[in-house]
Every structure is written in structure tokens, then in C-alpha cells.
Motif scaffolding. Structure first.
Motif, PDB file in Angstrom:
ATOM      1  N   ARG A 203     103.386-103.556 138.348  1.00 21.55           N
ATOM      2  CA  ARG A 203     103.656-104.192 139.639  1.00 21.55           C
ATOM      3  C   ARG A 203     102.602-105.260 139.934  1.00 21.55           C
ATOM      4  O   ARG A 203     102.930-106.387 140.347  1.00 21.55           O
ATOM      5  CB  ARG A 203     103.668-103.143 140.752  1.00 21.55           C
ATOM      6  CG  ARG A 203     104.052-103.703 142.111  1.00 21.55           C
ATOM      7  CD  ARG A 203     103.946-102.685 143.240  1.00 21.55           C
ATOM      8  NE  ARG A 203     102.551-102.345 143.514  1.00 21.55           N
ATOM      9  CZ  ARG A 203     101.953-101.201 143.181  1.00 21.55           C
ATOM     10  NH1 ARG A 203     102.632-100.241 142.585  1.00 21.55           N
ATOM     11  NH2 ARG A 203     100.699-100.980 143.460  1.00 21.55           N
ATOM     12  N   LEU A 204     101.338-104.949 139.691  1.00 22.29           N
ATOM     13  CA  LEU A 204     100.266-105.909 139.943  1.00 22.29           C
ATOM     14  C   LEU A 204     100.342-107.109 139.003  1.00 22.29           C
ATOM     15  O   LEU A 204     100.098-108.245 139.419  1.00 22.29           O
ATOM     16  CB  LEU A 204      98.901-105.225 139.828  1.00 22.29           C
ATOM     17  CG  LEU A 204      98.551-104.276 140.969  1.00 22.29           C
ATOM     18  CD1 LEU A 204      97.291-103.495 140.634  1.00 22.29           C
ATOM     19  CD2 LEU A 204      98.394-105.031 142.278  1.00 22.29           C
ATOM     20  N   GLN A 205     100.707-106.870 137.748  1.00 22.09           N
ATOM     21  CA  GLN A 205     100.856-107.983 136.809  1.00 22.09           C
ATOM     22  C   GLN A 205     101.990-108.903 137.236  1.00 22.09           C
ATOM     23  O   GLN A 205     101.870-110.129 137.130  1.00 22.09           O
ATOM     24  CB  GLN A 205     101.069-107.459 135.386  1.00 22.09           C
ATOM     25  CG  GLN A 205      99.800-106.892 134.789  1.00 22.09           C
ATOM     26  CD  GLN A 205     100.004-106.222 133.437  1.00 22.09           C
ATOM     27  OE1 GLN A 205     101.097-105.757 133.115  1.00 22.09           O
ATOM     28  NE2 GLN A 205      98.952-106.169 132.650  1.00 22.09           N
ATOM     29  N   GLN A 206     103.071-108.345 137.754  1.00 27.41           N
ATOM     30  CA  GLN A 206     104.171-109.166 138.260  1.00 27.41           C
ATOM     31  C   GLN A 206     103.722-109.964 139.477  1.00 27.41           C
ATOM     32  O   GLN A 206     104.040-111.149 139.601  1.00 27.41           O
ATOM     33  CB  GLN A 206     105.394-108.298 138.599  1.00 27.41           C
ATOM     34  CG  GLN A 206     106.578-109.103 139.091  1.00 27.41           C
ATOM     35  CD  GLN A 206     107.077-110.118 138.070  1.00 27.41           C
ATOM     36  OE1 GLN A 206     107.332-109.777 136.931  1.00 27.41           O
ATOM     37  NE2 GLN A 206     107.193-111.374 138.476  1.00 27.41           N
TER      38      GLN A 206
ATOM     39  N   MET B  32     103.179-119.691 142.242  1.00 34.39           N
ATOM     40  CA  MET B  32     103.039-120.297 143.563  1.00 34.39           C
ATOM     41  C   MET B  32     101.875-121.283 143.592  1.00 34.39           C
ATOM     42  O   MET B  32     101.977-122.351 144.223  1.00 34.39           O
ATOM     43  CB  MET B  32     102.862-119.208 144.625  1.00 34.39           C
ATOM     44  CG  MET B  32     104.149-118.437 144.876  1.00 34.39           C
ATOM     45  SD  MET B  32     104.030-116.950 145.929  1.00 34.39           S
ATOM     46  CE  MET B  32     102.821-117.346 147.120  1.00 34.39           C
ATOM     47  N   LEU B  33     100.777-120.972 142.910  1.00 29.03           N
ATOM     48  CA  LEU B  33      99.639-121.894 142.872  1.00 29.03           C
ATOM     49  C   LEU B  33      99.995-123.190 142.161  1.00 29.03           C
ATOM     50  O   LEU B  33      99.605-124.275 142.607  1.00 29.03           O
ATOM     51  CB  LEU B  33      98.433-121.221 142.208  1.00 29.03           C
ATOM     52  CG  LEU B  33      97.735-120.142 143.041  1.00 29.03           C
ATOM     53  CD1 LEU B  33      96.703-119.396 142.194  1.00 29.03           C
ATOM     54  CD2 LEU B  33      97.089-120.743 144.286  1.00 29.03           C
ATOM     55  N   VAL B  34     100.752-123.090 141.078  1.00 30.86           N
ATOM     56  CA  VAL B  34     101.199-124.298 140.370  1.00 30.86           C
ATOM     57  C   VAL B  34     102.088-125.130 141.291  1.00 30.86           C
ATOM     58  O   VAL B  34     101.937-126.357 141.378  1.00 30.86           O
ATOM     59  CB  VAL B  34     101.934-123.929 139.056  1.00 30.86           C
ATOM     60  CG1 VAL B  34     102.679-125.126 138.481  1.00 30.86           C
ATOM     61  CG2 VAL B  34     100.948-123.361 138.033  1.00 30.86           C
ATOM     62  N   GLU B  35     103.005-124.478 141.989  1.00 36.08           N
ATOM     63  CA  GLU B  35     103.890-125.189 142.908  1.00 36.08           C
ATOM     64  C   GLU B  35     103.096-125.858 144.036  1.00 36.08           C
ATOM     65  O   GLU B  35     103.391-126.990 144.424  1.00 36.08           O
ATOM     66  CB  GLU B  35     104.947-124.247 143.479  1.00 36.08           C
ATOM     67  CG  GLU B  35     105.977-123.825 142.451  1.00 36.08           C
ATOM     68  CD  GLU B  35     106.979-122.813 142.974  1.00 36.08           C
ATOM     69  OE1 GLU B  35     106.904-122.441 144.178  1.00 36.08           O
ATOM     70  OE2 GLU B  35     107.841-122.387 142.196  1.00 36.08           O
ATOM     71  N   LEU B  36     102.078-125.172 144.542  1.00 35.61           N
ATOM     72  CA  LEU B  36     101.236-125.768 145.585  1.00 35.61           C
ATOM     73  C   LEU B  36     100.491-126.995 145.052  1.00 35.61           C
ATOM     74  O   LEU B  36     100.385-128.010 145.739  1.00 35.61           O
ATOM     75  CB  LEU B  36     100.236-124.736 146.120  1.00 35.61           C
ATOM     76  CG  LEU B  36     100.788-123.690 147.083  1.00 35.61           C
ATOM     77  CD1 LEU B  36      99.749-122.611 147.360  1.00 35.61           C
ATOM     78  CD2 LEU B  36     101.241-124.333 148.381  1.00 35.61           C
ATOM     79  N   ASP B  37      99.957-126.883 143.833  1.00 35.39           N
ATOM     80  CA  ASP B  37      99.263-128.025 143.216  1.00 35.39           C
ATOM     81  C   ASP B  37     100.207-129.218 143.083  1.00 35.39           C
ATOM     82  O   ASP B  37      99.839-130.352 143.413  1.00 35.39           O
ATOM     83  CB  ASP B  37      98.704-127.654 141.840  1.00 35.39           C
ATOM     84  CG  ASP B  37      97.514-126.711 141.917  1.00 35.39           C
ATOM     85  OD1 ASP B  37      96.906-126.593 143.000  1.00 35.39           O
ATOM     86  OD2 ASP B  37      97.200-126.079 140.872  1.00 35.39           O
ATOM     87  N   GLU B  38     101.422-128.960 142.611  1.00 36.92           N
ATOM     88  CA  GLU B  38     102.393-130.038 142.445  1.00 36.92           C
ATOM     89  C   GLU B  38     102.746-130.675 143.789  1.00 36.92           C
ATOM     90  O   GLU B  38     102.812-131.900 143.913  1.00 36.92           O
ATOM     91  CB  GLU B  38     103.663-129.524 141.753  1.00 36.92           C
ATOM     92  CG  GLU B  38     103.453-129.151 140.302  1.00 36.92           C
ATOM     93  CD  GLU B  38     104.637-128.417 139.688  1.00 36.92           C
ATOM     94  OE1 GLU B  38     105.606-128.091 140.421  1.00 36.92           O
ATOM     95  OE2 GLU B  38     104.584-128.158 138.463  1.00 36.92           O
TER      96      GLU B  38
ATOM     97  N   ILE C 243     101.950-115.105 141.889  1.00 35.95           N
ATOM     98  CA  ILE C 243     100.896-115.885 142.543  1.00 35.95           C
ATOM     99  C   ILE C 243     100.549-117.112 141.713  1.00 35.95           C
ATOM    100  O   ILE C 243     100.382-118.214 142.254  1.00 35.95           O
ATOM    101  CB  ILE C 243      99.647-115.014 142.802  1.00 35.95           C
ATOM    102  CG1 ILE C 243      99.951-113.991 143.904  1.00 35.95           C
ATOM    103  CG2 ILE C 243      98.432-115.881 143.157  1.00 35.95           C
ATOM    104  CD1 ILE C 243      98.907-112.913 144.061  1.00 35.95           C
ATOM    105  N   GLU C 244     100.462-116.933 140.400  1.00 37.04           N
ATOM    106  CA  GLU C 244     100.155-118.073 139.525  1.00 37.04           C
ATOM    107  C   GLU C 244     101.231-119.156 139.631  1.00 37.04           C
ATOM    108  O   GLU C 244     100.917-120.352 139.694  1.00 37.04           O
ATOM    109  CB  GLU C 244      99.995-117.605 138.079  1.00 37.04           C
ATOM    110  CG  GLU C 244      98.734-116.814 137.852  1.00 37.04           C
ATOM    111  CD  GLU C 244      98.672-116.109 136.507  1.00 37.04           C
ATOM    112  OE1 GLU C 244      99.724-115.983 135.830  1.00 37.04           O
ATOM    113  OE2 GLU C 244      97.571-115.663 136.135  1.00 37.04           O
TER     114      GLU C 244
END
Length: 131
Positions: free
Chosen positions: A97-100, A108-114, A105-106
Motif C-alpha cells: 500500500r505504501l509503495q503504491q 503527482m510531483l512530475v505533473e506539478l513540475d510540468e 506521489i511521484e
């Protein structure tokens, strides 16, 4: 830890940094069973360990029902292999569950950067075009 050591509700509250209300809730759920001296609750070493396990399970994302199941499986007169297997199963489930969640989150961070880059590009275009 002394087997006969006892704790007041305020001892447990301070030791585990939780409210006395939370401790009384776990008591009302039948997970803790303090002795009474009048209105004063006296918690045993077993209650201390049970509370420690409840809070550890909570940190791991386990429900109270899951923690209860694991705690109730403990039998000091047996080798507890079944309990240990169940704990391992819960640990693996929590890890997955935590790995998912980490993966989500990773992304979402890429999307925020873009998105940030697009907005910065638009802002730069606006400032170049203004008089």
C-alpha cells in the motif's frame, strides 16, 4: 520492565504521547482492562504492551480491528507461529500500500513540475510582450 509494574492513565498518556481519552476509548473497545482503585485506573504490564502494539499498528496503517485480531492471537503457552505469519502478511500488505502511495506521489510531483514549467513559460511570454 518489571512484570508487576503498574501504570496510571496519566503515565500511559505521557509515555505514549496520547490523550487519556484515547486510552479510555481502547478500554471501552475491550482492548485494555485496568484494575480499579475507586475511580483510579491501574494498568498492568499487559495493558502497557497491548497499548504499544495498538499504537504501532496505527502507525503502520492497520485498522483497530486488524490490531485487535493480531493481539488476540497471542498465546504465551504456544509458539505463536500463526500470529507471526499473520503479522508478516499485514506487513507485506502495508508495504504494498505504501509503495503504491509513493508511486502515486511521484507521478503527482512530475505533473506539478510540468504544470509549473508551463505556467512559468506563459508568464515569461507575457512579460516579453508587454511594453
Amino acid at each position: 520492565m518489571n512484570k508487576n509494574k503498574t501504570y496510571s492513565i496519566s503515565d500511559l498518556s505521557q509515555r505514549f504521547d496520547i490523550t487519556t481519552r484515547a486510552i479510555r476509548f481502547y478500554e471501552s473497545e475491550g482492548l485494555l482492562s485496568p484494575n480499579r482503585e475507586g475511580q483510579k485506573r491501574i494498568y498492568s504490564k499487559k495493558d502497557y504492551i497491548t497499548l504499544k502494539l495498538i499504537l504501532r499498528g496505527k502507525r503502520l496503517g492497520w485498522s483497530l480491528a486488524e490490531s485487535r485480531e493480531l493481539i488476540q492471537m497471542y498465546n504465551p503457552k504456544q509458539d505463536n507461529e500463526i500470529q507471526y505469519q499473520k503479522v508478516l502478511e499485514k506487513v507485506h500488505e502495508s508495504r504494498e500500500r505504501l509503495q503504491q502511495q509513493l508511486h502515486d506521489i511521484e507521478i503527482m510531483l512530475v505533473e506539478l513540475d510540468e504544470h509549473e514549467n508551463r505556467v512559468n513559460t506563459e508568464l515569461k511570454g507575457l512579460t516579453k510582450g508587454s511594453p
